[in-house]
Motif scaffolding. Structure first.
Motif, PDB file in Angstrom:
ATOM      1  N   MET A   8       0.852  -1.187   0.000  1.00 29.70           N
ATOM      2  CA  MET A   8       0.000   0.000   0.000  1.00 29.70           C
ATOM      3  C   MET A   8       0.889   1.238   0.000  1.00 29.70           C
ATOM      4  SD  MET A   8      -2.908   1.253   2.777  1.00 29.70           S
ATOM      5  CE  MET A   8      -3.942  -0.205   2.599  1.00 29.70           C
ATOM      6  N   ASP A  12      -2.806   5.342  -2.171  1.00 25.60           N
ATOM      7  CA  ASP A  12      -3.939   4.420  -2.043  1.00 25.60           C
ATOM      8  C   ASP A  12      -4.890   4.811  -0.914  1.00 25.60           C
ATOM      9  OD1 ASP A  12      -2.920   2.727  -4.073  1.00 25.60           O
ATOM     10  OD2 ASP A  12      -1.643   1.693  -2.611  1.00 25.60           O
ATOM     11  N   ARG A  15      -8.687   5.846  -1.678  1.00 29.03           N
ATOM     12  CA  ARG A  15      -9.527   4.739  -2.122  1.00 29.03           C
ATOM     13  C   ARG A  15      -9.847   3.801  -0.958  1.00 29.03           C
ATOM     14  NH1 ARG A  15     -13.493   2.332  -5.063  1.00 29.03           N
ATOM     15  NH2 ARG A  15     -12.968   0.178  -5.517  1.00 29.03           N
ATOM     16  N   CYS A  16      -8.842   3.509  -0.113  1.00 23.51           N
ATOM     17  CA  CYS A  16      -9.069   2.637   1.045  1.00 23.51           C
ATOM     18  C   CYS A  16     -10.055   3.280   2.019  1.00 23.51           C
ATOM     19  CB  CYS A  16      -7.745   2.316   1.731  1.00 23.51           C
ATOM     20  SG  CYS A  16      -6.633   1.326   0.706  1.00 23.51           S
ATOM     21  N   TYR A  46       1.198  -3.070   5.312  1.00 20.01           N
ATOM     22  CA  TYR A  46      -0.093  -2.860   4.658  1.00 20.01           C
ATOM     23  C   TYR A  46       0.038  -3.146   3.167  1.00 20.01           C
ATOM     24  CZ  TYR A  46      -2.682  -1.049   8.580  1.00 20.01           C
ATOM     25  OH  TYR A  46      -3.361  -0.938   9.761  1.00 20.01           O
ATOM     26  N   THR A  48      -2.371  -3.791  -0.727  1.00 18.00           N
ATOM     27  CA  THR A  48      -3.617  -3.643  -1.465  1.00 18.00           C
ATOM     28  C   THR A  48      -3.762  -4.819  -2.426  1.00 18.00           C
ATOM     29  OG1 THR A  48      -2.551  -2.344  -3.209  1.00 18.00           O
ATOM     30  CG2 THR A  48      -3.604  -1.117  -1.403  1.00 18.00           C
ATOM     31  N   ARG A  50      -5.208  -5.407  -6.203  1.00 14.48           N
ATOM     32  CA  ARG A  50      -5.545  -4.610  -7.385  1.00 14.48           C
ATOM     33  C   ARG A  50      -6.008  -5.514  -8.519  1.00 14.48           C
ATOM     34  NH1 ARG A  50      -3.478   0.587  -7.065  1.00 14.48           N
ATOM     35  NH2 ARG A  50      -2.000   0.850  -5.373  1.00 14.48           N
ATOM     36  N   VAL A  55      -7.623  -0.405  -6.861  1.00 14.77           N
ATOM     37  CA  VAL A  55      -7.606  -1.026  -5.538  1.00 14.77           C
ATOM     38  C   VAL A  55      -8.992  -1.594  -5.264  1.00 14.77           C
ATOM     39  CG1 VAL A  55      -7.381  -0.615  -3.053  1.00 14.77           C
ATOM     40  CG2 VAL A  55      -5.780   0.468  -4.636  1.00 14.77           C
ATOM     41  N   TYR A  58      -7.780  -4.204   0.641  1.00 13.54           N
ATOM     42  CA  TYR A  58      -6.633  -3.734   1.407  1.00 13.54           C
ATOM     43  C   TYR A  58      -6.559  -4.522   2.713  1.00 13.54           C
ATOM     44  CZ  TYR A  58     -10.393  -1.348   3.789  1.00 13.54           C
ATOM     45  OH  TYR A  58     -11.558  -1.094   4.461  1.00 13.54           O
ATOM     46  N   LEU A  97      -5.399 -11.567   0.565  1.00 16.24           N
ATOM     47  CA  LEU A  97      -4.883 -10.532   1.461  1.00 16.24           C
ATOM     48  C   LEU A  97      -4.458 -11.133   2.794  1.00 16.24           C
ATOM     49  CD1 LEU A  97      -7.526  -7.808   0.625  1.00 16.24           C
ATOM     50  CD2 LEU A  97      -5.056  -7.587   0.238  1.00 16.24           C
TER      51      LEU A  97
END
Length: 163
Positions: A8, A12, A15-16, A46, A48, A50, A55, A58, A97
């Motif tokens: 991340m 980003d 968007r998160c 951290y 993301t 994609r 994104v 996360y 993730l």
């Protein structure tokens, strides 16, 4: 399609933060500056997810204490957040993730902890598949909704990362 898992960046964060408002409405979603602060902490990792450059998820973990040294594990990890765009649910992105967070946690050493809403059955099932067990309940953990959370723990992976 498999999402690409990438570190991340500060870029980003907007968007998160937007995804937080969609996913955690009513439970104090993290603002953009919270993500930026988390990225600045040296003990945090951290990432993301994609797809086509966007994104769609996360996740972050804090690596606490000292890494495993010899026979003594003095470290532990705490999953801070995992979120996936609702338009991308049920496609394995949350598992990807979590897999990255567990890989990094296994390298660090020690058990891994997290909190999850008691009514979030898909997440609880994902965590159980990865070896987490419920070790307690935190009443009214999520605010302002007052929803309860389970505290879950995965013991240290003594076989090394399988990811």
């Amino acid at each position: 399609m498999t999402a690409s898992i990438e570190p991340m960046t500060v870029q980003d964060a907007p968007r998160c933060a937007y995804l937080e408002t969609v996913l955690f409405e009513g439970d104090s979603p993290w603002p953009e500056d919270a993500f930026i602060a988390e990225l600045a902490a040296p003990h945090n990792h951290y990432v993301t997810a994609r797809e086509n450059g966007e994104v769609v998820g996360y996740a972050g973990v804090a690596l606490l204490g000292q890494p495993t040294r010899g026979a003594f594990a003095v470290g532990e990890a705490e999953v801070h957040t995992i979120g996936v765009d609702p338009n991308h649910h049920r496609r394995g992105i949350g598992g990807q993730l979590l897999g990255e967070l567990l890989r990094v946690s296994d390298e660090h050493g020690g058990p891994v902890f997290l909190e999850v809403r008691t009514d979030n059955e898909p997440a609880i099932e994902l965590y159980r598949r990865e070896g987490f067990e419920i070790v307690g309940t935190r009443a009214k953990y999520y605010q302002p909704s007052g929803a309860d959370a389970f505290t879950m723990r995965r013991p240290e992976n003594t076989e090394g990362s399988s990811r």
